[in-house]
Design an enzyme around this catalytic site. Structure first.
Site, PDB file in Angstrom:
ATOM      1  N   ASP A  19       0.208   5.292  -4.606  1.00 51.33           N
ATOM      2  CA  ASP A  19      -0.084   6.131  -3.459  1.00 51.33           C
ATOM      3  C   ASP A  19       0.254   5.306  -2.210  1.00 51.33           C
ATOM      4  O   ASP A  19       0.417   4.085  -2.297  1.00 51.33           O
ATOM      5  CB  ASP A  19      -1.565   6.502  -3.477  1.00 51.33           C
ATOM      6  CG  ASP A  19      -1.975   7.375  -2.307  1.00 51.33           C
ATOM      7  OD1 ASP A  19      -1.162   8.212  -1.878  1.00 51.33           O
ATOM      8  OD2 ASP A  19      -3.100   7.213  -1.821  1.00 51.33           O
ATOM      9  N   ASP A  21      -1.245   6.094   1.437  1.00 54.58           N
ATOM     10  CA  ASP A  21      -2.379   6.005   2.346  1.00 54.58           C
ATOM     11  C   ASP A  21      -3.582   5.337   1.687  1.00 54.58           C
ATOM     12  O   ASP A  21      -3.995   5.731   0.590  1.00 54.58           O
ATOM     13  CB  ASP A  21      -2.775   7.403   2.824  1.00 54.58           C
ATOM     14  CG  ASP A  21      -1.663   8.063   3.620  1.00 54.58           C
ATOM     15  OD1 ASP A  21      -1.622   7.860   4.841  1.00 54.58           O
ATOM     16  OD2 ASP A  21      -0.832   8.760   3.005  1.00 54.58           O
ATOM     17  N   GLU A  28      -5.156   6.094   6.729  1.00 56.24           N
ATOM     18  CA  GLU A  28      -4.725   7.436   6.345  1.00 56.24           C
ATOM     19  C   GLU A  28      -3.847   7.945   7.493  1.00 56.24           C
ATOM     20  O   GLU A  28      -4.343   8.161   8.611  1.00 56.24           O
ATOM     21  CB  GLU A  28      -5.917   8.368   6.135  1.00 56.24           C
ATOM     22  CG  GLU A  28      -6.782   8.019   4.934  1.00 56.24           C
ATOM     23  CD  GLU A  28      -6.150   8.409   3.614  1.00 56.24           C
ATOM     24  OE1 GLU A  28      -5.349   9.380   3.603  1.00 56.24           O
ATOM     25  OE2 GLU A  28      -6.451   7.756   2.603  1.00 56.24           O
ATOM     26  N   ARG A  64      -5.269  20.365   7.921  1.00 59.30           N
ATOM     27  CA  ARG A  64      -5.153  19.115   8.673  1.00 59.30           C
ATOM     28  C   ARG A  64      -3.866  19.057   9.491  1.00 59.30           C
ATOM     29  O   ARG A  64      -3.868  18.602  10.632  1.00 59.30           O
ATOM     30  CB  ARG A  64      -5.229  17.920   7.710  1.00 59.30           C
ATOM     31  CG  ARG A  64      -6.628  17.647   7.209  1.00 59.30           C
ATOM     32  CD  ARG A  64      -6.674  16.463   6.274  1.00 59.30           C
ATOM     33  NE  ARG A  64      -6.018  16.745   5.011  1.00 59.30           N
ATOM     34  CZ  ARG A  64      -5.719  15.813   4.103  1.00 59.30           C
ATOM     35  NH1 ARG A  64      -5.978  14.542   4.348  1.00 59.30           N
ATOM     36  NH2 ARG A  64      -5.140  16.162   2.969  1.00 59.30           N
ATOM     37  N   LYS A 152       1.750  16.004  -6.919  1.00 56.57           N
ATOM     38  CA  LYS A 152       2.110  14.634  -7.284  1.00 56.57           C
ATOM     39  C   LYS A 152       2.513  14.557  -8.759  1.00 56.57           C
ATOM     40  O   LYS A 152       3.423  13.819  -9.134  1.00 56.57           O
ATOM     41  CB  LYS A 152       0.940  13.679  -7.024  1.00 56.57           C
ATOM     42  CG  LYS A 152       0.789  13.227  -5.586  1.00 56.57           C
ATOM     43  CD  LYS A 152      -0.206  12.084  -5.490  1.00 56.57           C
ATOM     44  CE  LYS A 152      -0.207  11.464  -4.111  1.00 56.57           C
ATOM     45  NZ  LYS A 152      -1.069  10.264  -4.050  1.00 56.57           N
ATOM     46  N   ASP A 175      -6.005   5.919  -4.795  1.00 57.31           N
ATOM     47  CA  ASP A 175      -7.401   5.920  -4.328  1.00 57.31           C
ATOM     48  C   ASP A 175      -8.022   7.301  -4.189  1.00 57.31           C
ATOM     49  O   ASP A 175      -9.235   7.410  -4.026  1.00 57.31           O
ATOM     50  CB  ASP A 175      -7.489   5.224  -2.960  1.00 57.31           C
ATOM     51  CG  ASP A 175      -6.946   6.098  -1.845  1.00 57.31           C
ATOM     52  OD1 ASP A 175      -7.713   6.420  -0.919  1.00 57.31           O
ATOM     53  OD2 ASP A 175      -5.762   6.464  -1.891  1.00 57.31           O
ATOM     54  N   ASN A 178      -6.417  13.347  -5.502  1.00 53.39           N
ATOM     55  CA  ASN A 178      -5.111  13.899  -5.877  1.00 53.39           C
ATOM     56  C   ASN A 178      -4.269  12.923  -6.687  1.00 53.39           C
ATOM     57  O   ASN A 178      -3.148  13.235  -7.080  1.00 53.39           O
ATOM     58  CB  ASN A 178      -4.346  14.372  -4.638  1.00 53.39           C
ATOM     59  CG  ASN A 178      -4.079  13.267  -3.632  1.00 53.39           C
ATOM     60  OD1 ASN A 178      -4.698  12.214  -3.665  1.00 53.39           O
ATOM     61  ND2 ASN A 178      -3.153  13.504  -2.726  1.00 53.39           N
TER      62      ASN A 178
END
Length: 222
Positions: A19, A21, A28, A64, A152, A175, A178
């Site tokens: 990942d 972020d 993030e 977001r 993903k 982390d 997702n």
């Protein structure tokens, strides 16, 4: 600490998927951009819900991104350029390449940051989303293959097929909630600085924010 090894000529694992972020970078991206757009509070709350698995990812992503509407691309670029690489990331990627492994970054974040991370860390493959810009201003929309729940997993599956390897030959480090879909597919999974829900689905959890801690774990697997 001496964690490096060059003794593995035919490693058990071929692909190492990360990942971005809060894993390869210490932030993030969407939260940082929201802060620049004056919407930090609203977006960080949604991010926390999504990463804890308490909100549908597709909906959280759409909501977001809308808060970024009106932010200039120039200011967005200046914001992401300040984001720091996670401690230990260069050493970990270098270790993986030293044993003949390939690296991939699969992020629901944005190319505006992912391009730099890929370049700085020498990541072999990178997949991300693109913020829509009109006349130098973010529209509050995004395009790309990683905007929905379990997207993903689809990107990961295609990469594995394209490389002609098996899922059990892959290690995933992430982390967020997702990333769990990747954990379930991969031969080995590492929850890095992750929420309790994510840790439950991983083979091992690393709680220290230093990716060098992952090197001895991988060394023992090979």
């Amino acid at each position: 600490m001496n964690c490096s090894s060059n003794s593995h000529t035919n490693p058990r694992f071929k692909l190492f998927v990360f990942d971005m972020d809060s894993t390869l970078i210490d932030a993030e991206v969407i939260d940082e951009l929201a802060d620049a757009a004056g919407a930090a509070g609203e977006v960080s709350k949604i991010t926390a819900l999504a990463m804890n698995g308490e909100m549908d990812y597709t909906e959280s992503f759409r909501k977001r991104v809308t808060f970024l509407k009106g932010l200039s691309y120039e200011k967005a670029m200046a914001t992401v350029e300040k984001i720091q690489i996670m401690p230990g990331a260069p050493e970990l990627i270098e270790f993986i390449h030293s044993i003949g492994g390939k690296t991939a970054m699969v992020t629901c974040g944005f190319r505006i940051a992912a391009d730099r991370v890929q370049h700085d860390l020498n990541i072999d493959y990178a997949f991300s989303n693109e913020l829509v810009v009109s006349d130098g201003i973010l529209t509050g929309e995004a395009t790309g293959p990683l905007r929905t729940t379990n997207s993903k997993e689809k990107v990961f599956e295609k990469l594995v097929v394209d490389l002609g390897i098996k899922f059990e030959e892959c290690v995933v480090v992430g982390d967020g909630a997702n990333d769990i879909c990747l954990f379930k597919k991969a031969g080995y999974s590492i929850a890095f600085n992750a929420k309790p829900l994510v840790q439950k689905h991983a083979n091992v959890a690393v709680l220290e924010k230093d990716l060098r801690c992952v090197i001895p774990i991988l060394d023992n697997l090979l």
